[in-house]
Scaffold this active site. Sequence first.
Site, short mmCIF file in Angstrom:
data_model
loop_
_atom_site.label_atom_id
_atom_site.label_comp_id
_atom_site.label_asym_id
_atom_site.label_seq_id
_atom_site.Cartn_x
_atom_site.Cartn_y
_atom_site.Cartn_z
N HIS A 3 22.07 11.75 2.74
CA HIS A 3 22.02 10.48 2.02
C HIS A 3 22.01 10.74 0.53
CE1 HIS A 3 21.00 6.28 1.28
NE2 HIS A 3 20.22 6.75 0.32
N ASP A 50 13.99 -4.17 5.38
CA ASP A 50 14.51 -3.55 4.15
C ASP A 50 15.52 -4.47 3.47
OD1 ASP A 50 14.96 -1.35 2.25
OD2 ASP A 50 16.95 -1.38 3.13
N ARG A 94 13.48 -7.45 -4.29
CA ARG A 94 13.22 -6.48 -5.37
C ARG A 94 14.28 -6.57 -6.45
NH1 ARG A 94 13.51 -1.21 -2.33
NH2 ARG A 94 13.30 -0.28 -4.38
N SER A 113 12.35 2.48 1.57
CA SER A 113 13.62 1.80 1.86
C SER A 113 14.64 2.81 2.40
CB SER A 113 14.12 1.13 0.57
OG SER A 113 15.48 0.82 0.63
N LYS A 138 15.71 3.61 6.74
CA LYS A 138 17.10 3.54 7.23
C LYS A 138 17.55 4.87 7.84
CE LYS A 138 18.42 1.82 3.29
NZ LYS A 138 18.50 0.99 2.13
N1 URA Z 1 18.76 2.85 -2.14
C1 URA Z 1 18.12 2.24 -1.13
O1 URA Z 1 18.59 2.24 0.00
N2 URA Z 1 16.95 1.63 -1.39
C2 URA Z 1 16.40 1.60 -2.62
O2 URA Z 1 15.33 1.03 -2.77
C3 URA Z 1 17.08 2.24 -3.68
C4 URA Z 1 18.27 2.87 -3.40
#
Ligand code: URA
Length: 430
Positions: free
Chosen positions: A82, A161, A168, A183, A187
């Site tokens: 990621h 999320d 946010r 977050s 995922k």
């Molecule tokens: N990428 C994400 O998936 N979440 C965040 O909070 C910031 C970057």
Amino acid sequence: MRMIDIIEKKRDGHALSKEEIFFLINEYVAQQIPDYQMSSFLMAVYFQGMTDEESSLLTEAILHSGETIDLSSIDGIKVDKHSTGGVGDKTTIVLGPLVASAGAKVAKLSGRGLGHTGGTLDKLESIPGLSINLSINDFIDQVNDIGIAVAGQTANLTPADKLLYALRDVTGTVQSIPLIASSIMSKKLASGSDVIVLDVKIGAGAFMKTLEDAEELSRVMVNIGQSFGKKVVAFITDMSQPLGFTVGNKLEIKEAIETLEGHGPEDLTTLVTEIGAYMIHSANIKPTLEESKAYMQEMIASKKAYQKQMEFIRAQGGTLDDLDDFISVKEIIEITAEEEGYVESINALEIGLAAMKLGAGRKTKEDEIDYDVGIVLNKKVGDKVAKDEVLAYVYNNLKSIDDILTQIYDAFILSKKPVEKQPLIYKIIT
Ligand code: URA
């Protein structure tokens, strides 16, 4: 339990319990907590932070707000990577086939781009015929057959999320390490891989602007992953200038393919070799990192990684016979240097925004993308530039783009004195 008590507890700097964290996530998803209270809570976290234990619990609560993907029917160790997002970041499109050609299993769910950062799915969809809409069964079958599949998210993963991120975004609370870490990690954990490699970008084009913040974010994410029994490593890498030379969907696909053909840009090639080595070492394919790195180089040199990339594109319906005819634009405009010098910096954020304005990215989720347009850098940081030499080529389909050309020109800062290249990989956190 009352939300007001939880807000006040966090506001006053105390650690929350598991029950409190699960209460606020579950009740928010059930629409029992209004946005104004959740906004207030997020701001309290922004200022007071969270302990490592709270960050892991928050991740767990977000993870369990939706479905999770079970990859146990895929043989072998599943690896995932990621990136926290950047400009010209086509790493997944190179790295996925590279590690799959070495025997690792890549079951990757990717996202779309928004704002100045591009998304892997948009880049892949620029290949004629390629589909990222795989059912979960087809996705798993493809990984078992050829070692790699990349798809958009179909299952209802981490709904908390999605809600929290949207809130946010409009309440000034994106830039909080425990919130970013939970977050991202919720995922990644929901997607089911055994090994997770995080590419935490720093610099103008990234969320994290300093090495200290990037180190802390990496430490928290690695800690969360390990508390869930996963092998996690974080690379802190440069995003002060774009990665590689190209920014724009088809341009980046072409560069990704050229990289696996063995003639890609030096920075991208180094990055995929280093990250790939960690991935296959963690997947127990090679016993040492040294051997893993040599194996990655061998996969590129022998064209096995390139063949895997073509196999992957074909498996998802794509056809890409002739790279020379792949990109077609109305005009290619040269941006040239007014004076000689050395490139001191190339502001990745400005290049990303300029590419978005050309049509390569979206300002809002509804915007349509022009896959052919973008920017090709001709110079990178440290390079010598003669007067009138090309700094960048702009692939354009719009009518009037003078302001975009100025933005790209201004993104280049030249120095009279030679400039040292910056490190590409600042740190590896295990
Ligand atoms: N990428 C994400 O998936 N979440 C965040 O909070 C910031 C970057």
